[in-house]
Design a protein around this motif. Structure first.
Motif, short mmCIF file in Angstrom:
data_model
loop_
_atom_site.label_atom_id
_atom_site.label_comp_id
_atom_site.label_asym_id
_atom_site.label_seq_id
_atom_site.Cartn_x
_atom_site.Cartn_y
_atom_site.Cartn_z
N CYS A 49 -4.89 -0.80 1.19
CA CYS A 49 -4.68 -2.09 2.27
C CYS A 49 -6.25 -1.93 2.56
CB CYS A 49 -3.72 -1.38 3.76
SG CYS A 49 -4.53 0.26 4.11
N SER A 50 -7.15 -0.84 1.90
CA SER A 50 -8.66 -0.52 2.35
C SER A 50 -9.14 0.72 1.56
CB SER A 50 -8.48 0.09 3.76
OG SER A 50 -7.96 1.28 4.83
N CYS A 60 -7.39 4.12 2.52
CA CYS A 60 -6.01 4.54 1.51
C CYS A 60 -6.10 4.67 -0.18
CB CYS A 60 -5.42 3.17 1.87
SG CYS A 60 -4.71 3.31 3.53
N ASP A 116 1.22 -1.18 0.07
CA ASP A 116 -0.25 -0.46 -0.21
C ASP A 116 0.77 1.54 0.11
OD1 ASP A 116 -1.46 2.31 1.27
OD2 ASP A 116 -2.48 0.74 1.92
N CYS A 119 0.26 3.66 3.62
CA CYS A 119 0.50 3.42 4.91
C CYS A 119 1.60 2.59 5.49
CB CYS A 119 -0.90 2.14 5.54
SG CYS A 119 -1.70 1.36 5.21
#
Ligand SMILES: [Zn+2]
Length: 83
Positions: free
Chosen positions: A69-70, A73, A44, A47
């Motif tokens: 990751c999400s 992000c 990512d 982060c």
């Protein structure tokens, strides 16, 4: 053995295989038969966390694929790019 016989044998094996597997409607989703690329870890850029590619949130930009990751992000990344 003639090529035709091999073809017929292959077809018979196929029919047998269909008979053996057709009765059971279980579809195995686990196992190591899947594409290996799904187990690759991707970083990512926001982060710096490494996540498995199959779990990553994907953003396609300029022909490149960026993994997060999400969704948070990914939103951050888009916000940074937008400024
Ligand atoms: Zn992240």
């Amino acid at each position: 053995m003639s090529p035709l016989r091999i073809l017929i044998l292959a077809f018979l094996f196929y029919l047998l295989f269909r008979l053996l597997t057709g009765g059971k409607k279980k579809v195995k989703k686990t196992g190591n038969s899947g594409p290996p690329s799904h187990d690759v870890l991707v970083e990512d850029p926001i982060c710096k966390v490494c996540v498995p590619m199959k779990q990553a949130v994907v953003l396609k930009e300029d022909g490149k694929t960026i993994y997060f990751c999400s969704p948070e992000c990914r939103e951050k990344f888009i916000a940074i790019k937008g400024d």
